[in-house]
Motif scaffolding. Structure first.
Motif, short mmCIF file in Angstrom:
data_model
loop_
_atom_site.label_atom_id
_atom_site.label_comp_id
_atom_site.label_asym_id
_atom_site.label_seq_id
_atom_site.Cartn_x
_atom_site.Cartn_y
_atom_site.Cartn_z
N PRO A 63 0.84 -1.21 0.00
CA PRO A 63 0.00 0.00 0.00
C PRO A 63 0.87 1.26 0.00
CG PRO A 63 -0.60 -1.47 1.81
CD PRO A 63 0.62 -2.03 1.19
N ILE A 64 0.41 2.27 -0.68
CA ILE A 64 1.11 3.56 -0.72
C ILE A 64 0.19 4.55 0.00
CG2 ILE A 64 2.02 5.39 -2.18
CD1 ILE A 64 2.52 3.17 -4.29
N GLU A 65 0.59 4.97 1.15
CA GLU A 65 -0.23 5.81 2.02
C GLU A 65 -0.25 7.25 1.51
OE1 GLU A 65 -2.97 6.37 4.57
OE2 GLU A 65 -1.93 4.46 4.74
N THR A 66 -1.45 7.78 1.31
CA THR A 66 -1.60 9.18 0.90
C THR A 66 -2.40 9.97 1.94
OG1 THR A 66 -3.56 8.66 -0.40
CG2 THR A 66 -1.44 8.69 -1.56
N LYS A 67 -3.00 9.27 2.88
CA LYS A 67 -3.79 9.95 3.91
C LYS A 67 -2.88 10.84 4.76
CE LYS A 67 -7.30 9.09 7.34
NZ LYS A 67 -8.17 8.12 7.96
N LEU A 100 0.76 17.06 -1.26
CA LEU A 100 0.47 16.68 -2.64
C LEU A 100 -0.08 17.82 -3.49
CD1 LEU A 100 -0.91 13.09 -2.09
CD2 LEU A 100 1.34 13.78 -2.88
N ARG A 101 -0.34 18.97 -2.87
CA ARG A 101 -0.74 20.14 -3.66
C ARG A 101 0.47 20.75 -4.37
NH1 ARG A 101 -4.55 21.84 0.90
NH2 ARG A 101 -6.49 20.84 0.22
N ASP A 102 1.65 20.40 -3.91
CA ASP A 102 2.89 20.84 -4.56
C ASP A 102 3.09 19.96 -5.80
OD1 ASP A 102 5.44 21.54 -5.34
OD2 ASP A 102 6.42 20.88 -3.49
N LYS A 103 3.18 20.59 -6.98
CA LYS A 103 3.27 19.83 -8.23
C LYS A 103 4.47 18.90 -8.25
CE LYS A 103 0.80 22.18 -11.83
NZ LYS A 103 0.84 22.67 -13.18
N GLU A 104 5.59 19.35 -7.76
CA GLU A 104 6.80 18.53 -7.80
C GLU A 104 6.66 17.28 -6.92
OE1 GLU A 104 11.41 19.11 -6.60
OE2 GLU A 104 10.51 20.73 -7.79
N LYS A 105 6.10 17.46 -5.72
CA LYS A 105 5.91 16.32 -4.82
C LYS A 105 4.83 15.37 -5.34
CE LYS A 105 7.62 18.62 -0.72
NZ LYS A 105 7.35 19.15 0.59
N ALA A 106 3.78 15.94 -5.94
CA ALA A 106 2.73 15.10 -6.53
C ALA A 106 3.30 14.29 -7.70
CB ALA A 106 1.57 15.96 -6.99
N HIS A 118 6.38 13.35 -8.03
CA HIS A 118 7.25 12.32 -7.42
C HIS A 118 6.41 11.12 -6.97
CE1 HIS A 118 10.64 10.60 -5.31
NE2 HIS A 118 9.87 10.49 -4.23
N LEU A 119 5.27 11.39 -6.30
CA LEU A 119 4.39 10.31 -5.85
C LEU A 119 3.82 9.56 -7.05
CD1 LEU A 119 2.94 8.77 -3.61
CD2 LEU A 119 1.08 10.42 -3.80
N TYR A 120 3.41 10.28 -8.08
CA TYR A 120 2.88 9.66 -9.29
C TYR A 120 3.90 8.69 -9.89
CZ TYR A 120 1.69 9.06 -14.19
OH TYR A 120 1.45 8.52 -15.42
N LEU A 121 5.13 9.13 -10.01
CA LEU A 121 6.18 8.28 -10.58
C LEU A 121 6.44 7.05 -9.72
CD1 LEU A 121 8.67 10.99 -11.91
CD2 LEU A 121 7.10 9.55 -13.24
N HIS A 122 6.34 7.23 -8.40
CA HIS A 122 6.51 6.10 -7.48
C HIS A 122 5.40 5.06 -7.69
CE1 HIS A 122 7.42 3.83 -3.88
NE2 HIS A 122 6.20 4.07 -3.41
N VAL A 123 4.15 5.54 -7.76
CA VAL A 123 3.00 4.64 -7.96
C VAL A 123 3.13 3.95 -9.31
CG1 VAL A 123 0.50 4.54 -8.31
CG2 VAL A 123 1.45 5.93 -6.45
#
Length: 118
Positions: free
Chosen positions: A53-57, A63-69, A71-76
């Protein structure tokens, strides 16, 4: 035998049937009509795997920061792709319905068909 039936049926269709290409000339006008024959494909086993599981809660602000979002997208995306690669690598001699049925015919209807371990 089956193909012979369709050949006879196609010949009858073209001899007695309605001509649809009357506006054309030459070879196109004389093309034969053929029935469409559909055969259903028997599906085999379907495979799936659940990754970690990839926790986003609790990370809504982060995740409102485009760069961090991104990064998470690429991880998923990477995790999903690695799970798909894992499943595609696996060999299953009993994947098709026919081979599964033959296994059960040889080992009894209660026999569990072998599968690969994750």
């Amino acid at each position: 035998m089956v193909l012979q039936f369709y050949d006879i049926h196609d010949n009858k269709l073209n001899e007695e049937g309605l001509k649809l290409r009357t506006d054309f000339m030459g070879e196109i006008k004389n093309k034969d009509m053929h029935h469409v024959v559909l055969t259903p494909k028997m599906s085999g086993r379907f495979y799936f795997i659940f990754g970690e599981p990839i926790e986003t809660k609790g990370r809504e602000k982060e995740l409102r920061d485009k760069e961090k979002a991104q990064h998470l997208y690429l991880h998923v995306k990477s995790e999903v792709e690695s799970c798909i690669k894992y499943l595609k690598r696996r060999e299953d001699p009993y994947r098709s319905t026919l081979s599964s049925l033959l296994y059960q015919a040889a080992h009894g209807s209660d026999a569990e068909i072998p599968t690969f371990e994750p």
